[in-house]
Design an enzyme around this catalytic site. Structure first.
Site, mmCIF file in Angstrom:
data_model
loop_
_atom_site.group_PDB
_atom_site.id
_atom_site.type_symbol
_atom_site.label_atom_id
_atom_site.label_comp_id
_atom_site.label_asym_id
_atom_site.label_seq_id
_atom_site.Cartn_x
_atom_site.Cartn_y
_atom_site.Cartn_z
ATOM 1 N N SER A 210 0.862 -1.181 0.000
ATOM 2 C CA SER A 210 0.000 0.000 0.000
ATOM 3 C C SER A 210 0.897 1.230 0.000
ATOM 4 C CB SER A 210 -0.886 -0.052 1.240
ATOM 5 O OG SER A 210 -1.750 1.035 1.249
ATOM 6 N N ARG A 378 -6.351 3.480 -1.281
ATOM 7 C CA ARG A 378 -7.540 3.373 -0.441
ATOM 8 C C ARG A 378 -8.641 2.531 -1.077
ATOM 9 N NH1 ARG A 378 -9.068 7.956 3.222
ATOM 10 N NH2 ARG A 378 -10.489 8.636 1.621
ATOM 11 N N VAL A 500 -7.758 3.256 10.096
ATOM 12 C CA VAL A 500 -6.540 3.571 9.316
ATOM 13 C C VAL A 500 -6.849 4.101 7.914
ATOM 14 C CG1 VAL A 500 -4.977 2.037 10.538
ATOM 15 C CG2 VAL A 500 -6.286 1.155 8.661
ATOM 16 N N GLU A 501 -5.844 4.718 7.310
ATOM 17 C CA GLU A 501 -5.935 5.336 5.976
ATOM 18 C C GLU A 501 -7.112 6.290 5.869
ATOM 19 O OE1 GLU A 501 -5.444 2.687 2.654
ATOM 20 O OE2 GLU A 501 -3.400 2.190 3.232
ATOM 21 N N GLY A 502 -7.295 7.121 6.901
ATOM 22 C CA GLY A 502 -8.399 8.097 6.889
ATOM 23 C C GLY A 502 -9.563 7.554 7.684
#
Ligand SMILES: Cc1cc2nc3c(=O)[nH]c(=O)nc-3n(C[C@H](O)[C@H](O)[C@H](O)COP(=O)(O)OP(=O)(O)OC[C@H]3O[C@@H](n4cnc5c(N)ncnc54)[C@H](O)[C@@H]3O)c2cc1C
Length: 815
Positions: A210, A378, A500-502
């Site tokens: 990622s 994402r 995670v990731e926003g």
């Protein structure tokens, strides 16, 4: 009478012209003709007639562009510039990241389905399929998640070695550097398979593939950096991590307080120009075992060693783990899922400027690099992990609900459980469709930033709902942790995917609609870009074109929303006649209503809309429901439109369209300008709210698909580790499901002809089977089959228990 007839003709003509999005010239000609006929037949009074002709003259004048620009667009541009909210560089980078794909069509109020259909179906190459069937299956087989989570607190060493050797960390590294060079869909399928077996393994594998060193190097690295790092990462000789988050910056990641100051220093015995870094990061996945750290920091050049700029901006660099000044190695413990995660600190760490990813030329470009890559990442890591967990949970729970009997029936046959199973299957289908179609779009060249937000927030949220439902149906079996528990650790891990990731609240409230409204709207970005153009003549020309295009667009959306609400979109041409045609039409209706409401909200609230987060979140939800429903329809077509799956498609579309309606209704109920909300309600819901959640009848049909082996389950389980082999309960459940029909028939015979007639007195099944065989109700073969089936079912139903010392690490004595 002539007056009434002509008025009706005016209205019908206006609606038709707007509905069909015909140009201004067509309006002018049509209204001129109608007014001429009206004047001739009705001979209206002088003033009234004068006003109508005056209005017509104004309409014709709008066709004369130079005049229109001078009288309307130029003065309005001045006001518009004052109203235009200022935008920071980081906001602009985020807005401009990625590309506009199907999301743009949904914003158009009139989506062109041929564009979605043109997207190639999600398919694996022979090599990718072989990886999924080979190394990926082997890795699943190697992992006992309870051993990993409870006893070891880590993956076993042989699994680590296998992951590195087989290239699990190198799925996105091109083949020329020794990586696997997989497409986004294949990458996603690998994560789906691993996530259904072990969240620890899936999280470990997800991170290097990622947002992180490999991806950043791929896109922005210098040749020297690529040639050095990518082969090492591909071979697993280097383990990467990427450190952005710190104690003071979580969601607002652009506010990084960590610094890198340009200075001279000694590196490997030589004085070079470099960076002195001071940072404190936390939550960094793979940090405790990483050998190379990707670091985001803010770069400063106070001594002007590089140029005039002091605050250069967010920058990304690569630091070998053993660089003096770095403290690394301690671990966080994320909700009992022991993938490697921990803090990193750096005190006066000196690295040469070459450490910047992309070299000194990319100094200050870090934020743009990160948001550009996030627009792809994402869509993949978290949505795939959530889909994998949901698919595995749904298949296992469907089978469990069939073999687990209470009140002499499989629990899945009770209406309450059916409702839950249908919801699980429907949600899993939506998740799987969204990740499959979107990753296929990425493989075809899209970098869909807004869909990435939709997938991140909504697919992980659906994952949470599936996990909750699965826990409810499996009851105590899912609560007792141990090697026999299939769900517990996955259930525990859900908040990780949400955060995670926003984090989801932020992604839903700020990003999906906030980014989409500017990026995907056919005119807003054009207006903003035109307005900021320093060439004033050009600015007025472009602004005029965008402004009048926007006006026509809004009028058309109002007409389309109203007409489609009155007619249930029945006459909308979607160039499709199959069983799912009505859902395409309903999405068109919502697209028009949503586009209209978007314009109304932006016009009425302007920059204040950013603060009215709940409104923007609900508008984002409408968009997300339309997007997910489109993905379901496209996925269904890509699968060859199998008739057995049709009830699931119906469930998914009804649910999503109903949700879209409720969110749109929520926008109107909470819209601060009440008269505008009332007018919009008349336009969007003139017949009230007409969509309903999927009915119980449909839920029963869908639940039956989860409760029996068949093509629907097989298609959903394509990427799930269902191989029948020791240690894989998922495989055993699938095998038992194949035997359930026969077992139920035999059990029924024993019950009806033996227990109910009083000839069989035993209370448990093994005893009843023995008596039935003696009475000749079962043949020896049937009795053996039923005995064996019952033993295998009980092996699944039974849960683990432990000696007290096996639980806990401190070994406390219980008095
Ligand atoms: C297991 C795990 C692994 C991670 N791995 C990494 C990694 O490898 N590298 C890395 O750099 N980071 C990593 N992170 C960090 C992760 O990206 C952050 O946790 C995430 O950005 C959220 O930050 P926070 O936890 O500090 O929440 P906060 O920012 O404190 O937010 C708290 C809540 O407020 C909400 N919120 C905040 N601002 C707004 C707003 N404006 N509007 C509405 N809601 C808002 C959020 O949605 C959230 O619900 C990881 C985190 C975890 C838990």
């Amino acid at each position: 009478m002539y007056g009434a007839i002509t008025t009706i003709l005016f209205v019908v003509a206006a609606l038709y012209l707007a509905y069909r999005r015909l140009p201004l010239f067509s309006y002018s000609v049509t209204f001129t003709l109608l007014l001429a006929v009206y004047t001739w037949l009705a001979r209206p009074e002088g003033v009234w007639q004068g006003l109508l002709w005056l209005a017509l003259v104004v309409l014709w004048l709008f066709n004369v562009r130079p005049l229109r620009r001078a009288l309307i667009s130029r003065p309005f541009l001045r006001t518009y510039l004052k109203l235009l909210p200022s935008m920071s560089d980081t906001e602009r980078d985020a807005l401009e990241a990625g590309t506009v794909w199907w999301d743009g069509e949904l914003f158009s109020g009139n989506p062109d389905w041929s564009k979605l259909r043109a997207n190639p179906p999600a398919r694996l190459s022979a090599e990718e399929q072989a990886f999924l069937d080979g190394p990926c299956e082997t890795l699943c087989r190697m992992i006992d998640e309870f051993d990993v989570t409870h006893r070891r607190g880590d993956l076993p060493p042989e699994a680590w070695e296998f992951i590195k050797q087989q290239g699990f960390f190198a799925m996105i590294i091109p083949k020329q550097y020794g990586g696997l060079g997989f497409g986004a869909y294949a990458h996603s399928c690998v994560l789906v398979k691993l996530a259904g077996r072990s969240v620890t393994a899936a999280s470990t594998v997800a991170v290097p593939n990622s947002l992180g060193p490999a991806e950043l190097l791929n896109h922005y690295g210098t040749e020297a950096q690529k040639n050095h790092y990518l082969p090492r990462l591909a071979r697993g000789e280097d383990i990467p991590c990427f450190a952005l988050t710190g104690p003071r910056v979580g969601s607002d990641a652009a506010a990084i307080p960590d610094t890198g100051v340009v200075c001279r220093g000694i590196y490997q015995g030589r004085e070079v120009l470099g960076l002195r870094l001071n940072f404190s990061k936390r939550y960094i996945t793979l940090a405790p075992v990483a050998t190379v750290v990707g670091l985001a920091f803010r770069m400063f050049d106070p001594e002007h060693l590089l140029g005039d700029t002091v605050d250069i901006g967010i920058t990304c660099a690569l630091l070998p783990r053993d660089t003096p000044g770095i403290t690394i190695g301690r671990r966080h413990f994320p909700l009992n899922i022991p993938f490697q995660n921990g803090p990193i600190q750096g005190h006066d760490v000196f690295v040469p400027l070459d450490s910047i990813i992309g070299g000194p030329a990319m100094a200050g470009q870090g934020w743009r690099m990160l948001v550009e890559q996030l627009s792809v990442g994402r869509c993949i890591s978290l949505p795939s992990n959530a889909s994998g967990g949901a698919l595995a949970a749904t298949l296992a729970t469907g089978a469990y609900a069939r073999i687990r009997r209470q009140f002499n029936l499989p629990v899945g046959k009770f209406e309450g459980v059916q409702l839950v199973l249908a919801r699980m299957l429907g949600h899993s289908y939506i998740m799987n469709a969204a990740r499959s179609v979107t990753t296929a779009a990425i493989d075809a060249g899209a970098r869909p930033a807004v869909p990435a937000g939709i997938l991140k927030a909504h697919v992980t949220e659906l994952g949470r709902r599936v996990a909750n439902d699965a826990m409810d149906v499996q009851g105590g079996k899912a609560i007792m942790l141990g090697p026999k528990n299939l769900l517990g650790r996955g259930y525990q891990s859900i908040p990780i995917a949400i955060t995670v990731e926003g984090a989801n609240i932020l992604t839903r409230n700020l990003i999906i609609f906030g980014q989409g409204a500017i990026r995907c709207h056919p005119f807003v970005l054009k207006e903003m870009t035109a307005a900021r153009n320093p060439d004033r003549a050009r600015a007025v020309r472009d602004f005029d074109a965008a402004l009048f295009g926007h006006l026509g667009f809004a009028i058309s959306n109002a007409a389309r929303a109203f007409v489609m609400a009155l007619t249930f979109a029945r006459f909308e041409d979607v160039q499709f006649t199959g069983a799912t045609r009505r859902y395409f039409q309903h999405i068109e209706r919502f697209s028009a209503s949503f586009a209209l409401m978007t314009d109304v909200a932006m016009l009425a609230l302007g920059g204040y809309l950013k603060k009215k987060e709940n409104l923007s979140a609900r508008l984002g939800d409408v968009l997300s429901c339309m997007y997910l429903a489109s993905m379901v329809l496209k996925h269904y077509e890509d699968e060859g439109s199998p008739p057995e799956d049709l009830p699931v498609i119906e469930w998914c579309c009804r649910e999503l369209l109903y949700q879209a309606q409720e969110h749109l209704h929520g926008v109107l109920r909470n819209f601060p300008v009440r008269w505008l909300a009332a007018s919009m309600r008349l336009c969007i819901f003139p017949r009230g709210r007409t969509y309903f959640a999927p009915p119980d009848r449909l839920a029963r049909t869908v639940a039956d698909l989860a409760l029996a082996p068949g093509p629907t389950r097989a298609r959903l389980g394509r990427c799930v580790y269902t191989t029948a082999e020791p240690g894989n309960q998922q495989g055993e459940l699938a095998a038992l499901l194949e035997l359930a029909d026969r077992a139920e028939l035999l059990e029924k015979r024993v019950r009806v002809e033996g227990v109910k007639t009083g000839r069989i007195t035993a209370l448990d099944l093994p005893g009843q089977v023995r008596q039935a065989e003696q009475l000749g109700l079962l043949s020896a073969d049937e009795a053996r089959f039923l005995d064996d089936y019952d033993a295998r079912v009980m092996a699944i139903v039974n849960v683990d228990d432990f000696a007290p010392h096996e639980l806990g690490t401190a070994g406390a004595a219980v008095g």
